[in-house]
Write a protein that holds these residues in place. Structure first.
Motif, PDB file in Angstrom:
ATOM      1  N   LEU A   1       0.810  -1.215   0.000  1.00 51.20           N
ATOM      2  CA  LEU A   1       0.000   0.000   0.000  1.00 51.20           C
ATOM      3  C   LEU A   1       0.840   1.259   0.000  1.00 51.20           C
ATOM      4  CD1 LEU A   1      -2.721  -1.078   2.583  1.00 51.20           C
ATOM      5  CD2 LEU A   1      -2.690  -1.398   0.098  1.00 51.20           C
ATOM      6  N   ASP A   2       2.070   1.192   0.496  1.00 48.36           N
ATOM      7  CA  ASP A   2       2.959   2.346   0.522  1.00 48.36           C
ATOM      8  C   ASP A   2       4.322   1.943  -0.045  1.00 48.36           C
ATOM      9  OD1 ASP A   2       1.391   4.438   1.730  1.00 48.36           O
ATOM     10  OD2 ASP A   2       1.526   3.345   3.628  1.00 48.36           O
TER      11      ASP A   2
ATOM     12  N   PRO B   1       2.525  11.673  -4.052  1.00 43.74           N
ATOM     13  CA  PRO B   1       2.177  11.461  -2.646  1.00 43.74           C
ATOM     14  C   PRO B   1       0.977  12.317  -2.242  1.00 43.74           C
ATOM     15  CG  PRO B   1       4.128  12.845  -2.834  1.00 43.74           C
ATOM     16  CD  PRO B   1       3.825  12.353  -4.220  1.00 43.74           C
ATOM     17  N   THR B   2       0.228  11.829  -1.268  1.00 44.62           N
ATOM     18  CA  THR B   2      -0.889  12.574  -0.702  1.00 44.62           C
ATOM     19  C   THR B   2      -0.682  12.651   0.804  1.00 44.62           C
ATOM     20  OG1 THR B   2      -2.256  10.606  -0.307  1.00 44.62           O
ATOM     21  CG2 THR B   2      -2.394  11.630  -2.495  1.00 44.62           C
TER      22      THR B   2
ATOM     23  N   ARG C   1      -2.350  11.103   2.982  1.00 43.08           N
ATOM     24  CA  ARG C   1      -2.584   9.792   3.589  1.00 43.08           C
ATOM     25  C   ARG C   1      -1.655   8.713   3.062  1.00 43.08           C
ATOM     26  NH1 ARG C   1      -8.543   7.950   3.098  1.00 43.08           N
ATOM     27  NH2 ARG C   1      -7.663   6.309   4.422  1.00 43.08           N
ATOM     28  N   ARG C   2      -1.216   8.841   1.833  1.00 41.61           N
ATOM     29  CA  ARG C   2      -0.459   7.769   1.205  1.00 41.61           C
ATOM     30  C   ARG C   2       0.850   8.301   0.642  1.00 41.61           C
ATOM     31  NH1 ARG C   2      -3.752   3.505  -0.625  1.00 41.61           N
ATOM     32  NH2 ARG C   2      -1.841   2.614  -1.460  1.00 41.61           N
ATOM     33  N   THR C   3       1.820   7.415   0.576  1.00 35.69           N
ATOM     34  CA  THR C   3       3.057   7.784  -0.102  1.00 35.69           C
ATOM     35  C   THR C   3       2.804   7.821  -1.605  1.00 35.69           C
ATOM     36  OG1 THR C   3       3.845   5.522  -0.505  1.00 35.69           O
ATOM     37  CG2 THR C   3       4.340   6.482   1.659  1.00 35.69           C
TER      38      THR C   3
ATOM     39  N   THR D   1       3.697   6.363  -5.385  1.00 38.69           N
ATOM     40  CA  THR D   1       4.025   5.026  -5.847  1.00 38.69           C
ATOM     41  C   THR D   1       5.541   4.841  -5.856  1.00 38.69           C
ATOM     42  OG1 THR D   1       3.873   5.884  -8.102  1.00 38.69           O
ATOM     43  CG2 THR D   1       1.959   4.703  -7.253  1.00 38.69           C
TER      44      THR D   1
ATOM     45  N   TYR E   1       9.036  -2.126  -3.604  1.00 36.97           N
ATOM     46  CA  TYR E   1       8.404  -0.999  -2.919  1.00 36.97           C
ATOM     47  C   TYR E   1       9.371  -0.278  -1.974  1.00 36.97           C
ATOM     48  CZ  TYR E   1       4.265  -3.263  -4.779  1.00 36.97           C
ATOM     49  OH  TYR E   1       3.344  -3.824  -5.628  1.00 36.97           O
TER      50      TYR E   1
ATOM     51  N   THR F   1       8.262  11.898   2.646  1.00 44.15           N
ATOM     52  CA  THR F   1       7.487  11.217   1.605  1.00 44.15           C
ATOM     53  C   THR F   1       7.072  12.137   0.462  1.00 44.15           C
ATOM     54  OG1 THR F   1       5.401  11.602   2.785  1.00 44.15           O
ATOM     55  CG2 THR F   1       6.590   9.544   3.251  1.00 44.15           C
TER      56      THR F   1
END
Length: 406
Positions: free
Chosen positions: A16-17, A82-83, A85-87, A89, A380, A395
């Motif tokens: 997911l990250d 990146p956002t 909430r998430r890194t 890709t 990843y 990030t």
């Protein structure tokens, strides 16, 4: 600035990250492992386009092209930023690291993030080549693996599928439980139906590759002696029902037919060449989605160990052939074969014997599960030696600026 301590969270082979520092180290390790040039590139180096440049063999094409051939030019991929909430890709972070390598090597690379299937992006690349790289392209490497493609002419969207053709196929496959132990299961995949084959060929065949060449030719950007290679895979008889003889195999056959047609045309127009490059097995984000491939690759590593040829070494050999440092050698189907180390009779017999014997109870002795598991995590940025995963890491890494010139 966003800093976090990142731990791997995954659903099977999908994480997911991604870890920025780990991804950067993967690229640096690839650079260190790549053999240097046979001879120092003359002048500014050849102008190259790599379409699908952020992962797998496409990333290896960029790194090997930089170190082995001294390329400059435009690299294209499609990654998510990146956002909160998430890194981003993993390919986003690998691209940023590759840009750093290019600057350190004194090579001018432009990295574009967008839909390689679109004509707008093709025109953007052509504009950059005209303005920045003298209006010529010497080499194009095509390495796109995608689930969908929208045809720019019709607006129709096609979806690729991983299915056998003609009948359902049952095969062994490898999965990992929550503790990381390998389990061998049997899975059955339903056969292609309706227009599954045509849809997959429309996405993964040679149509978009040919469209890239057409777009450059119309703009007068093909250099004399221009060469282009689409990266491909044939693989083992053990996986052929789902791969080479399945829907993806139909797309690969179309890719090879496209290569032969392009080769004839380019030979007449610019004394150029077009080939498919058949590469050997590797752990990639695309390959882990194919039933049976994970087990096969782990068993192959169990047989060969360190004798497996990594993607960056294979692509270094391909660049030698594309640039003329070594003869461009093809088989009867017009394919450059970089997979002979994998497909020798001796190796395939040893893998086949292990395949037959592989069960959940025996697979740890037959396949290199530790290596395979680490390779998946490295996709990843995790399980990379030398990275402190207890440390917070930034990030919000920026995409490389197209205005930066080395």
């Amino acid at each position: 600035m966003s800093e976090r301590v990142l731990t791997p969270r995954n659903r099977g082979f999908l994480f997911l990250d991604a870890h920025p520092t780990g991804c950067a180290r993967v690229v640096a390790d690839m650079w260190d492992a790549c053999p240097g040039p046979v001879a120092a590139p003359e002048g500014d180096g050849p102008v190259a386009l790599v379409i699908g440049s952020s992962a797998g063999y496409g990333l290896a094409a960029v790194v090997a092209g930089l170190k082995r051939a001294g390329i400059r030019g435009v690299m294209v991929s499609f990654e998510k930023a990146p956002t909160e909430r998430r890194t981003a890709t993993a390919g986003w972070y690998r691209t940023a690291a590759t840009a750093d390598l290019a600057r350190a090597a004194g090579r001018d690379l432009v990295f574009l993030n967008g839909d390689a299937f679109s004509d707008d992006l093709k025109d953007q690349v052509a504009d950059i080549v005209e303005r920045r790289f003298g209006g010529r392209v010497d080499h194009l490497v095509y390495s796109v693996a995608a689930p969908r493609r929208t045809d720019p002419d019709t607006g129709a969207t096609y979806a690729s599928v991983l299915k056998p053709v003609g009948a359902a196929h049952r095969t062994k496959t490898l999965v990992f439980d929550d503790q990381g132990s390998g389990e061998v299961r049997e899975v059955e995949t339903a056969p292609a139906e309706g227009d599954d084959v045509e849809q997959t060929v429309a996405v993964m065949g040679g149509a978009d590759w040919e469209r890239w060449v057409d777009r450059l030719a119309v703009r007068g950007l093909l250099a004399e002696g221009f060469s282009t290679a689409a990266l491909s895979y044939i693989g083992s008889p053990l996986t052929s029902a789902i791969y080479r003889r399945g829907t993806i195999g139909a797309a690969k056959a179309h890719l090879e037919a496209t290569a032969r047609a392009l080769d004839e045309r380019l030979g007449k127009e610019v004394r150029g060449r077009a080939v498919t490059s058949v590469n050997g097995a590797a752990v990639t984000q695309s390959s882990t989605a194919i039933p049976g491939i994970a087990l096969y690759t782990g068993l192959l590593r169990g047989v060969l160990g360190a004798a497996m040829v990594p993607p960056v070494d294979q692509l270094a050999a391909l660049w030698d052939q594309l640039t003329g440092a070594a003869p461009l050698t093809v088989d009867d189907e017009g394919r450059v074969r970089l997979d002979s180390w994998e497909l020798s009779d001796e190796v395939q017999a040893a893998v086949a014997a292990r395949w037959e014997a592989a069960t959940t109870g025996t697979v740890a002795d037959l396949a290199d599960l530790d290596w395979f598991r680490a390779e998946v995590r490295r996709l990843y940025g995790f399980s990379v030696p030398g990275v402190d995963y207890a440390a917070a890491v930034r990030t919000d890494v920026a995409w490389p600026s197209a205005s930066a010139v080395s």
